[in-house]
Design an enzyme around this catalytic site. Structure first.
Site, PDB file in Angstrom:
ATOM      1  N   ASP A 152      -3.978  33.456  -9.571  1.00 55.12           N
ATOM      2  CA  ASP A 152      -5.019  33.820  -8.616  1.00 55.12           C
ATOM      3  C   ASP A 152      -5.957  32.617  -8.412  1.00 55.12           C
ATOM      4  O   ASP A 152      -5.488  31.507  -8.215  1.00 55.12           O
ATOM      5  CB  ASP A 152      -5.766  35.064  -9.108  1.00 55.12           C
ATOM      6  CG  ASP A 152      -6.583  35.739  -8.022  1.00 55.12           C
ATOM      7  OD1 ASP A 152      -6.019  36.554  -7.273  1.00 55.12           O
ATOM      8  OD2 ASP A 152      -7.785  35.450  -7.915  1.00 55.12           O
ATOM      9  N   TYR A 173     -14.926  33.691  -2.384  1.00 60.61           N
ATOM     10  CA  TYR A 173     -14.062  33.745  -1.206  1.00 60.61           C
ATOM     11  C   TYR A 173     -14.774  33.152   0.009  1.00 60.61           C
ATOM     12  O   TYR A 173     -14.168  32.440   0.815  1.00 60.61           O
ATOM     13  CB  TYR A 173     -13.640  35.182  -0.920  1.00 60.61           C
ATOM     14  CG  TYR A 173     -12.637  35.722  -1.901  1.00 60.61           C
ATOM     15  CD1 TYR A 173     -11.285  35.747  -1.600  1.00 60.61           C
ATOM     16  CD2 TYR A 173     -13.033  36.198  -3.145  1.00 60.61           C
ATOM     17  CE1 TYR A 173     -10.344  36.224  -2.501  1.00 60.61           C
ATOM     18  CE2 TYR A 173     -12.107  36.676  -4.057  1.00 60.61           C
ATOM     19  CZ  TYR A 173     -10.768  36.689  -3.732  1.00 60.61           C
ATOM     20  OH  TYR A 173      -9.848  37.146  -4.640  1.00 60.61           O
ATOM     21  N   HIS A 187       0.939  40.554 -10.384  1.00 60.27           N
ATOM     22  CA  HIS A 187      -0.129  39.581 -10.192  1.00 60.27           C
ATOM     23  C   HIS A 187      -0.903  39.261 -11.470  1.00 60.27           C
ATOM     24  O   HIS A 187      -1.289  38.113 -11.690  1.00 60.27           O
ATOM     25  CB  HIS A 187      -1.094  40.098  -9.125  1.00 60.27           C
ATOM     26  CG  HIS A 187      -2.108  39.099  -8.686  1.00 60.27           C
ATOM     27  ND1 HIS A 187      -1.796  37.939  -8.017  1.00 60.27           N
ATOM     28  CD2 HIS A 187      -3.465  39.069  -8.846  1.00 60.27           C
ATOM     29  CE1 HIS A 187      -2.891  37.253  -7.759  1.00 60.27           C
ATOM     30  NE2 HIS A 187      -3.922  37.908  -8.258  1.00 60.27           N
TER      31      HIS A 187
END
Length: 477
Positions: free
Chosen positions: A246, A396, A453
């Protein structure tokens, strides 16, 4: 410079040398130029830079406090009472019949999670588990950086220990690594190769959990990579291994591009490549029918095309959070920071569908198939007690800029030895032939049989074995 030298050489050849020597001389000069270019690519790096992310201006009167301070997580009664009061006041909405996890976190199952959190979950007990590893804080660029640092407890005389920095992502935390740490630091007692033991450093990304959040705009993966490099130097490590998934993948990639001479190897369980590459489009168009022409394996085809052909809408369905967090993170952050039930639903939904997209078909999101509810809620609690959900989502906003595909890390390849663990349920699959466009020295590429993930959290043994395998190959070179 090279163009000038070539012009001068061509002039000298035409004036003084027989024409029969033109070809070998040209080939020699061309080869020298090619070698120079290749050498330049291998040694290219990203500028380290500098920053200050604390409040106000950077103080000039004295240097930064470089002490590494022990840190202990505490479970305060006030935090627990406030949490329970908010959970008691949760307002649930009318559930849809047979919605499962197609509309997000199933509201019927959420009631069960909230009930367990309120009546059975023991935060004090979990804090003792969190504190079983040594925690520390140190100040870097105006931020208090939290990390755990675990050394092997059993070593044979003369055994070498490999330092490794492991970086989490969103919506995870340093706690993702709690099940893999004993496998890496004490491999002999877990049926792994006893000769490859690690000294593990797991920091919290600034703005996540117990690491301080930036007071200024612009804190991104480049700043995090630089801070973690400084952390390793402060701990006395001048060469080390890196591991990430990630956001941890991007941060460790950038660190390896900033200081390739310090990174012995980079191991990733998530590979994100720049979009819009024509070669990759050609690979996709031909690979479905003639994969061997474009370097794809049968396993690549099996992982790529069903997702593309049957779940094109899934790209939109699974990236809604990204659009919100990359544009207006503080808006949703206000809601999640105020409601523990909302925070749990928002975070745990990712641990459902990112672990396996088929879990959308389950009433409970398949959460208990790979994780215990205690583990999941402990990760949520790290966000809750630190009030860090909004600052974590800002990563982000700072990371996905208008020129995302033209940032410095997209212009410089990764030259350090790289190992890639490809888990089958990961959201995106990067075949080796694609990965080579960025990673110029892939030492190991493994198709894992299961996992998604959150690899370290889901399949710690599979990931630990792959890390060991990668490091073993690097050390033998």
């Amino acid at each position: 410079m090279w163009r000038q030298l070539l012009e001068e050489g061509r002039s000298a050849i035409n004036d003084h040398w027989p024409r029969c020597l033109l070809i070998p001389v040209a080939v020699g000069l061309g080869g020298a130029l090619l070698c120079w270019k290749l050498h330049g690519q291998k040694t290219k790096s990203i500028e380290l830079g500098e920053g200050w992310w604390g409040p106000g201006e950077k103080p000039h009167s004295h240097g930064e406090d470089t002490r590494v301070r022990p840190f202990v997580i505490e479970a305060s009664e006030a935090d627990i009472e406030d949490l329970h009061a908010r959970l008691d006041d949760t307002r649930f909405f009318l559930p849809l019949e047979d919605s499962r996890f197609h509309y997000g976190f199933n509201s019927t199952h959420l009631k069960k999670v909230i009930s367990y959190w309120r009546n059975a979950y023991d935060w004090k007990k979990q804090v003792k588990i969190l504190n079983k590893y040594p925690h520390f804080k140190t100040t870097i660029e105006g931020l208090d950086i939290h990390f755990i640092h675990v050394k092997p407890s059993h070593l044979t005389p003369g055994q070498k220990v490999y330092p490794i920095l492991m970086v989490h992502g969103w919506p995870g935390s340093f706690y993702e690594f709690y099940h893999i740490i004993p496998l890496l630091t004490d491999p002999g007692n877990h049926d792994l190769d006893p000769n490859i033991a690690f000294e593990v450093i797991c920091p919290s990304i600034p703005g996540y959990g117990f690491s301080g959040a930036s007071s200024k705009k612009g804190f991104n993966a480049f700043a995090a990579a630089r801070i973690f490099y400084k952390l390793m130097l402060r701990l006395g490590f001048h060469d080390f291994y890196l591991q990430g998934g990630d956001w941890g993948s991007r941060i460790t990639c950038i660190l390896s591009q900033m200081r390739p001479e310090s990174v012995k190897g980079l191991h990733l369980n998530f590979v994100l490549l720049p979009t819009g590459r024509l070669g990759r489009l050609k690979s996709l168009l031909l690979g479905r029918y003639a994969p061997w022409l474009v370097g794809l394996t049968r396993e690549d085809v099996r992982r790529i095309y069903p997702y593309m052909e049957k779940n094109v809408f899934a790209i939109l369905r699974e990236t809604g959070y990204l659009h919100i967090q990359a544009t207006k993170p503080d808006t949703i952050g206000s809601a999640l920071n105020d409601s523990p039930a909302g925070l749990a639903a928002y975070i745990l939904e990712k641990f459902s569908t990112w672990t396996d997209s088929s879990f959308r078909e389950e009433e409970d999101g398949g959460l208990n198939r790979k994780f215990s509810l205690d583990d999941l809620l402990t990760n949520v609690m790290i966000y809750w007690v630190t009030g860090s959900i909004a600052s974590s989502m800002r990563f982000y906003k700072e990371g996905f800029t208008r020129n995302y595909n033209h940032t410095p890390d997209t212009k410089v390849g990764v030259s350090v030895p790289a190992g890639i663990a490809a888990f089958p349920c990961e959201m995106v699959h990067a075949p080796r032939v694609w990965a080579r466009q960025k990673f110029h020295n892939i030492i190991s590429y493994t198709y894992l049989p299961r996992g998604g993930h959150f690899a370290a959290f889901e399949e710690p043994e599979l990931l630990a074995r792959d890390i060991q395998n990668f490091v073993s190959k690097v050390e033998k070179k």
